[in-house]
Scaffold this motif. Structure first.
Motif, PDB file in Angstrom:
ATOM      1  N   MET A 153       0.690  -1.133   0.030  1.00  0.00           N
ATOM      2  CA  MET A 153      -0.058   0.054  -0.009  1.00  0.00           C
ATOM      3  C   MET A 153       0.768   1.187   0.077  1.00  0.00           C
ATOM      4  N   ASP A 154       0.364   2.115  -0.981  1.00  0.00           N
ATOM      5  CA  ASP A 154       1.559   3.467  -1.180  1.00  0.00           C
ATOM      6  C   ASP A 154       0.889   4.499   0.222  1.00  0.00           C
ATOM      7  N   LYS A 155       1.723   5.298   0.536  1.00  0.00           N
ATOM      8  CA  LYS A 155       1.354   6.150   1.542  1.00  0.00           C
ATOM      9  C   LYS A 155       0.612   7.380   0.806  1.00  0.00           C
ATOM     10  N   ILE A 156       1.135   8.024  -0.283  1.00  0.00           N
ATOM     11  CA  ILE A 156       0.466   8.852  -1.072  1.00  0.00           C
ATOM     12  C   ILE A 156       0.538   8.550  -2.395  1.00  0.00           C
ATOM     13  N   ALA A 157      -0.450   8.297  -3.291  1.00  0.00           N
ATOM     14  CA  ALA A 157      -0.684   8.079  -4.670  1.00  0.00           C
ATOM     15  C   ALA A 157      -1.262   9.270  -5.029  1.00  0.00           C
ATOM     16  N   VAL A 158      -0.347   9.716  -6.374  1.00  0.00           N
ATOM     17  CA  VAL A 158      -0.961  10.948  -7.251  1.00  0.00           C
ATOM     18  C   VAL A 158      -1.448  10.532  -8.318  1.00  0.00           C
ATOM     19  N   MET A 200      -8.363   3.405 -11.960  1.00  0.00           N
ATOM     20  CA  MET A 200      -7.523   4.059 -10.938  1.00  0.00           C
ATOM     21  C   MET A 200      -7.784   3.444  -9.576  1.00  0.00           C
ATOM     22  N   PHE A 201      -8.988   3.740  -9.144  1.00  0.00           N
ATOM     23  CA  PHE A 201      -9.551   3.551  -8.054  1.00  0.00           C
ATOM     24  C   PHE A 201      -9.671   2.002  -7.744  1.00  0.00           C
ATOM     25  N   ARG A 202      -9.714   1.135  -8.870  1.00  0.00           N
ATOM     26  CA  ARG A 202      -9.762  -0.254  -8.384  1.00  0.00           C
ATOM     27  C   ARG A 202      -8.447  -0.792  -8.118  1.00  0.00           C
ATOM     28  N   GLU A 203      -7.478  -0.284  -8.981  1.00  0.00           N
ATOM     29  CA  GLU A 203      -6.328  -0.997  -8.914  1.00  0.00           C
ATOM     30  C   GLU A 203      -5.029  -0.676  -8.033  1.00  0.00           C
ATOM     31  N   ILE A 204      -5.322   0.691  -7.406  1.00  0.00           N
ATOM     32  CA  ILE A 204      -4.335   1.392  -6.549  1.00  0.00           C
ATOM     33  C   ILE A 204      -4.897   1.509  -5.031  1.00  0.00           C
ATOM     34  N   ASP A 205      -3.955   0.931  -4.043  1.00  0.00           N
ATOM     35  CA  ASP A 205      -4.294   1.055  -2.839  1.00  0.00           C
ATOM     36  C   ASP A 205      -3.191   1.945  -2.112  1.00  0.00           C
ATOM     37  N   ALA A 206      -3.715   3.157  -1.302  1.00  0.00           N
ATOM     38  CA  ALA A 206      -2.940   3.863  -0.937  1.00  0.00           C
ATOM     39  C   ALA A 206      -3.768   4.569   0.395  1.00  0.00           C
ATOM     40  N   GLU A 207      -2.930   5.220   1.187  1.00  0.00           N
ATOM     41  CA  GLU A 207      -3.567   5.842   2.322  1.00  0.00           C
ATOM     42  C   GLU A 207      -4.090   7.334   2.122  1.00  0.00           C
ATOM     43  N   SER A 211      -9.576   9.958   0.723  1.00  0.00           N
ATOM     44  CA  SER A 211      -9.272   8.891   1.698  1.00  0.00           C
ATOM     45  C   SER A 211      -9.310   7.413   1.187  1.00  0.00           C
ATOM     46  N   TYR A 212      -8.680   6.479   1.650  1.00  0.00           N
ATOM     47  CA  TYR A 212      -8.849   4.939   1.323  1.00  0.00           C
ATOM     48  C   TYR A 212     -10.367   4.427   1.240  1.00  0.00           C
ATOM     49  N   ASN A 213     -11.017   5.016   2.390  1.00  0.00           N
ATOM     50  CA  ASN A 213     -12.440   4.553   2.740  1.00  0.00           C
ATOM     51  C   ASN A 213     -13.384   5.196   1.514  1.00  0.00           C
ATOM     52  N   PHE A 214     -12.990   6.234   0.929  1.00  0.00           N
ATOM     53  CA  PHE A 214     -13.749   7.088  -0.004  1.00  0.00           C
ATOM     54  C   PHE A 214     -13.494   6.450  -1.599  1.00  0.00           C
ATOM     55  N   VAL A 215     -12.398   6.180  -1.717  1.00  0.00           N
ATOM     56  CA  VAL A 215     -12.057   5.453  -2.873  1.00  0.00           C
ATOM     57  C   VAL A 215     -12.703   4.049  -3.209  1.00  0.00           C
ATOM     58  N   LYS A 216     -12.640   3.379  -1.954  1.00  0.00           N
ATOM     59  CA  LYS A 216     -12.948   1.870  -2.122  1.00  0.00           C
ATOM     60  C   LYS A 216     -14.500   1.673  -2.020  1.00  0.00           C
ATOM     61  N   HIS A 220     -16.443  -2.528   6.924  1.00  0.00           N
ATOM     62  CA  HIS A 220     -15.801  -3.729   6.018  1.00  0.00           C
ATOM     63  C   HIS A 220     -14.382  -2.908   5.481  1.00  0.00           C
ATOM     64  N   CYS A 221     -14.632  -1.752   4.775  1.00  0.00           N
ATOM     65  CA  CYS A 221     -13.667  -1.030   4.160  1.00  0.00           C
ATOM     66  C   CYS A 221     -12.457  -0.935   5.177  1.00  0.00           C
ATOM     67  N   GLU A 222     -12.862  -0.280   6.225  1.00  0.00           N
ATOM     68  CA  GLU A 222     -11.952  -0.043   7.360  1.00  0.00           C
ATOM     69  C   GLU A 222     -11.260  -1.228   7.859  1.00  0.00           C
ATOM     70  N   GLU A 223     -11.803  -2.264   7.981  1.00  0.00           N
ATOM     71  CA  GLU A 223     -11.230  -3.615   8.566  1.00  0.00           C
ATOM     72  C   GLU A 223     -10.164  -3.868   7.148  1.00  0.00           C
ATOM     73  N   ARG A 224     -10.421  -3.752   5.937  1.00  0.00           N
ATOM     74  CA  ARG A 224      -9.437  -3.991   4.803  1.00  0.00           C
ATOM     75  C   ARG A 224      -8.282  -3.131   5.052  1.00  0.00           C
ATOM     76  N   HIS A 225      -8.583  -1.857   5.069  1.00  0.00           N
ATOM     77  CA  HIS A 225      -7.446  -0.674   5.329  1.00  0.00           C
ATOM     78  C   HIS A 225      -6.476  -1.328   6.403  1.00  0.00           C
ATOM     79  N   LYS A 226      -6.793  -1.811   7.630  1.00  0.00           N
ATOM     80  CA  LYS A 226      -6.360  -2.192   8.658  1.00  0.00           C
ATOM     81  C   LYS A 226      -5.439  -3.294   8.332  1.00  0.00           C
TER      82      LYS A 226
END
Length: 320
Positions: A1-6, A70-77, A156-161, A302-308
């Protein structure tokens, strides 16, 4: 997971993409810069790769389709979305990212309209359209988003996912704004400087056709997210229309005891019936929309659990 994704969606931006990538590498050296090439024919992808970006491709045409990929493929904080036309300065990225990371904001809106947009943008109807869309959405959805159609945002991660991308083109920003307001997500506005496209760079946005699509998107999403308001207005219009034609028939009946215009009377009855159906449809769909919001809250959990889980995996990799 990236810290910041542009995230930079691009279609034929060879004039500017090299500078955009370089600016972001200087402003956020720790960020991973992703350029998604949307069938460019001018070497945009090659230039972006040479400038240091991770280049990927989306072959379905349209900005909405690119953002879905983009939103499907990239995981970032935190995700920073910016256009590849060099109209948005990279120096605001740090402030916007910090709001997501430290204040837990779900969407940060880069507000052009409160600064230089109306003087820098030379397309008069674009200025008028942006103001119209902003007023319409803020009034219909009782929100306070300062710039509805800006392409400069942080998420945020939660918004994107949890954001269901339905739009295919430039109306995607409008859809994002309405989704955030309807789901009671945390939204902040950051005033940014806007600069017009450099000479030789051409906008892909058509003022009239894309503007009409945005207005259609607002109407569609208002019907989905605010069904009681939408169908109540429809019921009121049908009632008023039927009453206008019914009054002369009633006046004639009270004067003569006769109904010479039976077809008008029958049609008015059916229109009144349609108004009643419309009103009760609004009531039923409001319950459906409420259930959708409840389901969304569970989806956020569920998204928050996945993030953790992803954070734990990242920490484990760093220790190794």
């Amino acid at each position: 997971m990236d810290k910041i994704a542009v995230l930079i969606p691009c279609y034929n931006e060879s004039k500017t993409i090299g500078k955009v990538v370089s600016d972001w590498k200087k402003a956020l050296p720790e960020a991973v810069i992703y350029v998604y090439d949307n069938n460019s024919t001018d070497g945009t992808g090659r230039i972006a790769r040479e400038a240091g970006a991770v280049v990927r491709h989306e072959y379905m045409q349209g900005k909405g389709n690119v953002i879905r990929r983009m939103f499907r493929e990239i995981d970032a904080e935190v995700y920073l979305m910016v256009d590849g036309d060099d109209t948005y300065p990279a120096e605001y990225g740090r402030q916007m990212a910090d709001l997501v990371l430290e204040k837990k904001v779900d969407m940060v809106v880069g507000d052009r309209l409160s600064s230089t947009y109306f003087t820098e943008n030379k397309r008069r109807f674009h200025n008028m359209g942006n103001s119209l869309v902003r007023r319409s959405i803020n009034r219909l959805f009782k929100s306070n988003i300062k710039d509805i159609m800006t392409g400069y945002r942080a998420f945020s991660y939660n918004f994107v996912k949890t954001f269901p991308v339905l739009s295919k083109g430039f109306e995607i920003e409008t859809e994002m704004s309405i989704h955030a307001v309807d789901k009671n997500l945390f939204v902040e506005n950051v005033i940014i400087e806007y600069r017009d496209r450099p000479q030789g760079s051409e906008s892909k946005l058509n003022t009239y056709s894309d503007g009409l699509r945005v207005l259609k998107t607002i109407a569609r999403l208002y019907r989905i997210y605010k069904p009681m308001g939408f169908y109540s207005v429809l019921a009121a219009l049908l009632t008023a229309l039927s009453t206008v034609f019914l009054v002369p028939v009633l006046v004639t009946f009270f004067k003569t005891g006769l109904v010479p215009n039976f077809p008008t009377l029958i049609v008015c009855g059916f229109v009144y019936l349609a108004a009643i159906i419309s009103f009760f449809s609004g009531l039923l769909l409001t319950s459906v929309a409420q259930q959708g919001r409840q389901n969304f809250e569970m989806q956020l959990l569920h998204c928050e659990e996945r993030h953790k889980e992803l954070d734990s995996l990242k920490e484990g990799d760093n220790r190794e």
